[in-house]
Structure formats: C-alpha cells, structure tokens
Scaffold this active site. Sequence first.
Site, PDB file in Angstrom:
ATOM      1  N   ASP A   1       1.056  -1.048  -0.004  1.00  0.00           N
ATOM      2  CA  ASP A   1       0.104   0.059  -0.067  1.00  0.00           C
ATOM      3  C   ASP A   1       0.953   1.283   0.143  1.00  0.00           C
ATOM      4  O   ASP A   1       2.151   1.160   0.020  1.00  0.00           O
ATOM      5  CB  ASP A   1      -0.941  -0.005   1.118  1.00  0.00           C
ATOM      6  CG  ASP A   1      -2.313   0.795   1.271  1.00  0.00           C
ATOM      7  OD1 ASP A   1      -3.228   0.729   1.617  1.00  0.00           O
ATOM      8  OD2 ASP A   1      -2.033   1.762  -0.050  1.00  0.00           O
TER       9      ASP A   1
HETATM   10  C1  GLC Z   1      -4.320   4.320  -0.474  1.00  0.00           C
HETATM   11  C2  GLC Z   1      -5.170   3.287   0.008  1.00  0.00           C
HETATM   12  C3  GLC Z   1      -5.643   2.193  -1.025  1.00  0.00           C
HETATM   13  C4  GLC Z   1      -5.210   2.645  -2.321  1.00  0.00           C
HETATM   14  C5  GLC Z   1      -3.754   3.073  -2.488  1.00  0.00           C
HETATM   15  C6  GLC Z   1      -3.487   3.888  -3.729  1.00  0.00           C
HETATM   16  O1  GLC Z   1      -3.475   4.897   0.765  1.00  0.00           O
HETATM   17  O2  GLC Z   1      -4.947   2.574   1.523  1.00  0.00           O
HETATM   18  O3  GLC Z   1      -6.519   1.422  -0.714  1.00  0.00           O
HETATM   19  O4  GLC Z   1      -5.416   1.641  -3.251  1.00  0.00           O
HETATM   20  O5  GLC Z   1      -3.305   4.133  -1.247  1.00  0.00           O
HETATM   21  O6  GLC Z   1      -4.354   5.061  -4.069  1.00  0.00           O
END
Ligand code: GLC
Length: 746
Positions: free
Chosen positions: A289
């Site tokens: 993430d």
């Molecule tokens: C965010 C979220 C994740 C998302 C990623 C890209 O922090 O936790 O669910 O897909 O970053 O945007």
Amino acid sequence: MTRYSVWLVSCTLLCQVVTAQVTSSKTPDATDKKVAALLAKMTLEEKIGQLNQYTGDRITATGPLGKPIDKVQQVREGKIGSLLNVKGVAETRKMQEAAMESRLKIPLLFGLDVIHGYKVTFPIPLAEAASWDLAAIENAARIAGKEAAAAGLHWTFAPMVDISRDPRWGRVMEGAGEDPYLGSLIAKARVKGFQGAGLGDTAAVMACVKHFAAYGAAIAGRDYNTVDMSPRLLWEVYLPPFKAALDAGAATFMNSFNELNGVPATASSYLQRDILKGKWNFKGFVVSDWNSIGEMVPHGFAADRADAARLAITAGSDMDMESHSYIDHLQKLVTDKKVSIALIDDAVSRILRKKFELGLFDDPFRFSNEAREKKIVNAPEHKAAARDMARKSIVLLKNENGLLPLSTDKKIAVIGPLAKSKTDMKGFWSVKWNDEDELVSLYEGLEARVGKDALLYAKGCGIKDSSRAGFDEAVATAAKADIVVLAVGETFDMSGEAKSRANIHLPGIQEELVKALHATGKPVVVLVMAGRPLIFNWTADHAPAIVYTWWLGTEAGHAMADVLFGNYNPSGKLPMSFPRSEGQIPVYYNYNNTGRPSSNDKDINYRSAYIDMPNSPRYAFGYGLSYTGFKYDALNLSTEKLQRKDPLQVSFTLTNTGKYAGEEVVQLYIRDMVASVVRPVKELKGFQKIMLRPGESKTISFRLTEADLSFYNNDLKKITEAGTFKLMIGSASNDIRLEKSFELIN
Ligand code: GLC
C-alpha cells in the site's frame, strides 16, 4: 549463533521457500518462458525498476507525497514499472511512449482506484453490499472495469474485502460489511466483474484484493491502527474474503498498513509467503500500500528504509508503491548479499507475467484507443445500470402506517443540508473529475419525477455547524407542504480513508432539525446519507419513515425518487449492525453466547449486558423493510440425522402478503450448539433474493454440505464435529421466522 548467522540461515531457508514457490509451479508454459527470456536480458537496475511504482499525478495523490522527480525521464531509464493516478487514453499513452524509449521497452502498468465506478459512479461498496444482489454487484464492477480499460488503465486497486465490525473506521464504506460469508461472495463477484473475460481482454482490468490483511480490525476503529487478534479469528472471519477473491482468479493483492500481532503486514512472511504464495499458491503479485514499506520505520520494525526494503522484499511484497525504498536501496542490498537475487527475480517475474498476460508486450498501446474511450466511458447504459444498483442498495429502516411510497399529488417540502448536494452523492473513493453536474441530487431526482411545482425547498442547517439560523425557514416551508422529505447525514469525506470518527452520531445539529420539523406535525420522511452506520436514536424513535441511502453515485437522485414514489420497492438489507451508541462497538450479529447470555434487553442481572443501554444494536445485520410483507412457513429438512457425506436439503414457502410486488432477501443461519471451540449464536450460510408478486408463493430451497458446518479449531484446522445444529431462516439476523434442529452424525 550470532545474529548474522541466524540471518544467513533464515535467508537460506527463505530462498528455498521462494525457490520452491517459483519453481514448484507446473511445467513452464509459454509465458513463463517469455518471462525467463526477458529476465535474462535485464540488468539488476532494470529489474528493480519493475518493482517501483509512483503516482503520476500529485494533485490526486492518495497518500503522503515524496520529493518531486522527473517521472518521464525515470520511465525512459526503465526505473519505473508502474504508475498510478494517471488516467485517460491521452495521458497513459504519453507515459507508455516514454516506456518505449527504454532499453528493453518494458511497458508500464497503469493502476487507479476504480473502487465503485470510473466515470459513471456506482453506489459506494458498502451500499452495494446492502443490495445482497451478487449479479448486480458483479455487473457494477464489470462496467467500472470496462470504462477503466477503455480509459487506458490495466489495473484497479479493488475490491477492498476487509471485514469490519467497527463503524468508527471510515473505510467501512469501501467494503462489504461485517460478515465473512456475504463478504466472500461479494469479493468473488467484484473480482469477476473487474476481470471480466480475463486478462488480455481490452474490456478487463486486473483486480487487486486489498488490504491483506485484517486492516478492518484496527483497534478503536482508528485508521492504520494496531490489529491484534487470535490466529483463529483471523482465519475464521478476516481471511475468507481474500481466499474467495483469490479463488475467483484475482490477479494481484495489496498488503495493508497495519501491523498484525506485532508484524507490519508489508513485512509479514506469514501472510504473504506462508499463506498467500504458499498455502494458497498465489501466482500473481503483491503491491504494497502507499508507502507501507517506508512506514515500517515509524512502526518501529525497520531501522531505516534500506532495512524496510530488505524486510519487505523478503516477506513477499513484490512492488513498492510510492515509498522509493526499493529503487533507492535494493541494488546495494543485493550487491552486499543482504538480499538474494532470487527474491528480486521472483518479484520481477510475477509482475512481468501479468504484463505478458495483459498483452502489453504484443501491443503496449492496446488499451489506448480514443474512439473506444469515447464510446464506452460514461455510456448511457452504464448510467441506467448505476440507477438500478442504487435503487437496490437503499435500505428502508422504518415506514409507519405505510407513509411510503409517496403519492404524486402531494406538495413536498424538500429540506436538509443534503437535499440539493451533488458532490456528496459520489461518496469517497470516487475518481476525481471536474464536472459535478453528472451527479443527480435528491432534489433533482424528485423534480424529474413530480416537477418543480410540487416541491418546496429549504436547507435548514449545515452538516457540521451549529447554526440554527435556517430552522425558521425550514419550519415555515414544512408548514406549506403536505409532507417533508428531509435529507441529513455526513459529508462524503467524513468516511473513507483516514476518516475515522469517535462520534458517529448525526453530525452538527441535524437531529435538532429533525425534531423541529417533527414538531410541525407534518409527516417527515428522513433520508440518511452516509458512508457508514450512523447513530440517530431520537430520529429512529420518532420519525415515521426512515430510508438509509448511503452514497448512491451518479444516479442518486433518480434512485431515491424511484424508491420514494414506489417505482421500485426497497429491498436492501444492512450488511453491518448499527449501534445505539459508540459504547457498544464492536457490535455484530455473529457473537458468541458467553456463560451469562442476556435473553432480552431487560435481562441484565449478572448478565453479559450493559446496565445503561440495551445490548442489541439499533438495527441488526440483515435488516431492511419492504413496502410489502412476507410470510415464511412450511420449513422442511431432508433429514434430522445428517450423515457427514450427505447434503442437507432445506426448503420452505415464502409468500408475498402485501399489495406491492417486491423482493425479499431470505437468510439462512446456523448455530453449532456445542463444539470444541465456542461457536457464534448465528452464522450466515445462505441467502437468496426472491421477487414475488402480491399474493404469490414460492418454495425456496437451500443445500448445505459438511463444509458449511465447519469451523477452524485452535490448531487452525478446518473441522466439523458431530452434534446438534440449529438451522434458522429469517428476514434479518434478529428476525428469525422458522427454525429446526438437526444432528450431524459421524
Ligand atoms: C491508499 C489506500 C489504498 C489505495 C492506494 C492507492 O492509501 O490505502 O487502498 O489503493 O493508497 O491510492
């Protein structure tokens, strides 16, 4: 043994595991051979480039930003393997052209959070879950995937499959609620929707199952917070939707920000190697993430980002989203022999394989077709599907004396801070666009249905402020009408990522507005709009009609009008329990009985109960009303002595007893009365959504197998045990209409 030698031994063991995971697969197929051939040409720097993902757009960044860099140049140098937050054929083509200038011309992967729609926005996932309509949910994901693919995207960071029992956590809006059985079926539907005919089809995108794992169990509902649970609970409640998504063919996984039992998920070999790539034999790749690799430093699990990079790649986190840890540190870690090249090759191979499967090496621009983008994105038929999904997601919580549906000859006072809002209808995690006139407000939906002359309007108050300045106008407007439709709730961004709330009551003084309008004596229909369960006890006790509309997306206003005027008979059922107070949280239907169970809300003497509040939730999991009524009878089981190898056939009769055609979500629950680990008082094991005309009856059948009766014991073995089971059929988890017991015999 010195720390170094321990490390060396564990590295060796791990390399054996990784090698086993990579080489144990079937005889290399054509794609494996292409991957291997390309890998053999790549420099270490080029390999690490494939593991590196940046956000393309800093405006729509979905996390904390690092130093600005020249991404086009880094793409040309093969230092970036994927970009997120770049959308549209024109923008993605531009970056792909830069990738074609790199030495090996390895195409980029473009990912975006297409969570509930790309251009046509569907209801938030928690609202869709309230439909219990798997075909409609799959179709919504199918359309989202089709639009995303037409816009040059290869990959969506969805479905989010985190189970959560805590509505203080803002990301409940993104999931499917509290139940692993419903959550697993919805996870499967969404993966099939996004991936459609399969990778390589230019109408399909890779799904990304997130957040692995147990992110929804953050202590106190505070986003990114610690998760601490027994392995048995992890396997029983939080892992099943991930396994269902993997079994549905999910191409990628995303790990989670939280630490689980002291180990950040991003560095958890238990989650990513032992379970996902080992026991579950997952052949796709794991993306971290946003900056979750770098965040192992503040977690106190890595000394610095170099250490974090080593820990993450070792644990099976293949691609680094926006932490810059891999691109900055992996090369030295490999040359210093602190990270085995086998780990890098495994991660790169997994990513290259997906690029081959998407057909990007055959034609890096096969998703970049402007004519297709123009034809598919925002197509009218997609809006029709969004309106249908929205109608099905609405939950009727109360309807005293059949106040609803409204007749069209009434003067309606449309009141409240959300009555004319368009922005909020999109909910959190909608793709960012400049134009909002695509979103239909409640007022616009009512106007389209009954015309402007039938409507009066007043805002009444704000959502979060404490000013009563608008009350007089609202009361005066109500006085001129036959009925009030009052729209209250949160703003769209009071739920979502990093939007935890310790107080989930209706914000501001909105419930004061409900009281003021109730005092006029006019009937008040209250619509609650939110991304999570809210608390509104006074309203629940006094308003004659309450409709929970969540955030319904592009067609919100039309869908609400369809339900309010009876063009669609509401059929939604809550996918999460609604607490009476934050003090009850976590409150969920599949709880254990305890040694001192409370038989009802008044049974509190030496009972597992509160002395200051009922134990029960305000609204239960599976609850939702209809404009008609349903009768359940004639429950029949194929046997009352069930052999393990035999299925249990269950049937009963459902009758529409009212004057409206309508759909009922019939729910089947079981309870294992005595077991070697305590079992919940109810477990959802089946449901069907049945349409009946007035007076019509149908025989409804279910088939249970031994697997449906199984559970994880404390050795984490999935077992069933002989004994008595209670089988319950109901309209909600707290509205059981039929029940019978049966014996499972050895
Ligand atoms: C965010 C979220 C994740 C998302 C990623 C890209 O922090 O936790 O669910 O897909 O970053 O945007």
